[in-house]
Design an enzyme around this catalytic site. Structure first.
Site, mmCIF file in Angstrom:
data_model
loop_
_atom_site.group_PDB
_atom_site.id
_atom_site.type_symbol
_atom_site.label_atom_id
_atom_site.label_comp_id
_atom_site.label_asym_id
_atom_site.label_seq_id
_atom_site.Cartn_x
_atom_site.Cartn_y
_atom_site.Cartn_z
ATOM 1 N N GLY A 33 -50.975 -35.827 -10.514
ATOM 2 C CA GLY A 33 -50.975 -36.502 -11.811
ATOM 3 C C GLY A 33 -52.377 -36.527 -12.376
ATOM 4 O O GLY A 33 -53.352 -36.166 -11.698
ATOM 5 N N LEU A 34 -52.488 -36.941 -13.611
ATOM 6 C CA LEU A 34 -53.785 -36.980 -14.284
ATOM 7 C C LEU A 34 -54.742 -37.972 -13.631
ATOM 8 O O LEU A 34 -54.322 -38.890 -12.915
ATOM 9 C CB LEU A 34 -53.588 -37.372 -15.749
ATOM 10 C CG LEU A 34 -52.864 -36.373 -16.655
ATOM 11 C CD1 LEU A 34 -52.460 -37.049 -17.959
ATOM 12 C CD2 LEU A 34 -53.749 -35.157 -16.919
ATOM 13 N N SER A 35 -56.024 -37.779 -13.885
ATOM 14 C CA SER A 35 -57.017 -38.766 -13.473
ATOM 15 C C SER A 35 -56.690 -40.094 -14.150
ATOM 16 O O SER A 35 -56.419 -40.150 -15.351
ATOM 17 C CB SER A 35 -58.415 -38.301 -13.901
ATOM 18 O OG SER A 35 -59.389 -39.266 -13.579
ATOM 19 N N GLY A 36 -56.685 -41.172 -13.374
ATOM 20 C CA GLY A 36 -56.351 -42.482 -13.924
ATOM 21 C C GLY A 36 -54.866 -42.777 -13.981
ATOM 22 O O GLY A 36 -54.459 -43.831 -14.472
ATOM 23 N N SER A 37 -54.051 -41.875 -13.459
ATOM 24 C CA SER A 37 -52.596 -42.085 -13.502
ATOM 25 C C SER A 37 -52.133 -43.118 -12.481
ATOM 26 O O SER A 37 -51.035 -43.669 -12.599
ATOM 27 C CB SER A 37 -51.858 -40.764 -13.276
ATOM 28 O OG SER A 37 -52.169 -40.221 -12.000
ATOM 29 N N GLY A 38 -52.967 -43.377 -11.467
ATOM 30 C CA GLY A 38 -52.601 -44.362 -10.443
ATOM 31 C C GLY A 38 -52.255 -43.748 -9.102
ATOM 32 O O GLY A 38 -51.685 -44.423 -8.241
ATOM 33 N N LYS A 39 -52.607 -42.485 -8.892
ATOM 34 C CA LYS A 39 -52.264 -41.791 -7.645
ATOM 35 C C LYS A 39 -52.821 -42.505 -6.413
ATOM 36 O O LYS A 39 -52.088 -42.796 -5.461
ATOM 37 C CB LYS A 39 -52.792 -40.351 -7.668
ATOM 38 C CG LYS A 39 -52.232 -39.473 -8.756
ATOM 39 C CD LYS A 39 -52.768 -38.060 -8.677
ATOM 40 C CE LYS A 39 -54.268 -37.972 -8.809
ATOM 41 N NZ LYS A 39 -54.772 -38.483 -10.119
ATOM 42 N N THR A 40 -54.119 -42.783 -6.450
ATOM 43 C CA THR A 40 -54.765 -43.383 -5.279
ATOM 44 C C THR A 40 -54.270 -44.800 -5.028
ATOM 45 O O THR A 40 -54.053 -45.205 -3.878
ATOM 46 C CB THR A 40 -56.297 -43.378 -5.457
ATOM 47 O OG1 THR A 40 -56.739 -42.020 -5.597
ATOM 48 C CG2 THR A 40 -56.981 -43.998 -4.250
ATOM 49 N N SER A 107 -54.444 -31.802 -8.607
ATOM 50 C CA SER A 107 -53.750 -30.511 -8.400
ATOM 51 C C SER A 107 -52.962 -30.122 -9.661
ATOM 52 O O SER A 107 -51.735 -30.141 -9.662
ATOM 53 C CB SER A 107 -52.831 -30.570 -7.172
ATOM 54 O OG SER A 107 -52.107 -31.770 -7.072
#
Length: 204
Positions: A33-40, A107
């Protein structure tokens, strides 16, 4: 393969023996997902929930990997592909030890994710698409990266000057505009737990 390289995989305990020991199935849960999407954030909450259920996990995160094993790579298309290739190879090594990998990487292209899937194996690659709209990610901008990208201070920034291709058929799609992230993780667990649950009958 180089003629001077001799692998030792046939001399070490195999994946099944380690899965029996850990009482879980090794898998790779791949957040994209995009940067800032909440993945981490989602990956960390998922790890907490799995740990409480006695599952042994390891998180691999973009910033941590880039500061270590991949610190010699930049953000050209070639280096981004190499970044994902190395991550996938490391993930596979962990997975073959029976560990559940939780990977959080932008990715951004289907080519990158297909490479990771090919290395890890289709049945072991659980792709989670964190489908947070660009405008929401840009509003959050926890690291100030979007602001810099808009000013041209960061080149090849996904979502601004570099594309993000949505996955075709992710294992899970997450709408991370929901404020209740714990509920989001509980919904994810309903699909993930059957994939990692150890079934001793299946190995007999």
């Amino acid at each position: 393969m180089d003629n001077h390289i001799y692998t030792t995989f046939d001399k070490i305990k195999d994946r099944q023996a380690k899965e029996i020991y850990l009482k879980q199935k090794g898998k790779v849960i791949w957040f994209t997902g995009l940067s800032g999407s909440g993945k981490t954030t989602l990956a960390s909450l998922l790890e907490e929930q799995l740990f409480e259920l006695n599952y042994f996990c390891q998180i691999l995160d973009g910033d941590n990997v880039r500061s270590g094993i991949n610190k010699n790579l930049i953000f050209t298309e070639e280096d981004r592909l190499e970044n994902i290739r190395r991550i996938a190879e490391v993930s596979k090594l962990f997975m073959n030890c029976g560990i559940i990998l939780i990977c959080a990487f932008i990715s951004p292209t289907n080519k990158m994710r297909s490479l990771a899937r090919e290395i890890i194996g289709d049945e072991d690659f659980l792709e989670v698409f964190v489908n947070t709209p660009l405008e929401v990610c840009e509003q959050r901008d926890p690291k100030g990266l979007y602001k810099k990208a808009r000013k041209g201070e960061i080149k090849n920034f996904t979502g601004i000057s570099s594309p993000f291709e949505q996955p075709d058929k992710p294992f899970i799609t997450v709408d991370n505009t929901n404020a209740n992230m714990e509920e989001t993780v509980r919904e994810m667990l309903k699909k993930i737990l059957p994939e990692i649950k150890f079934d001793p009958i299946s190995i007999l």
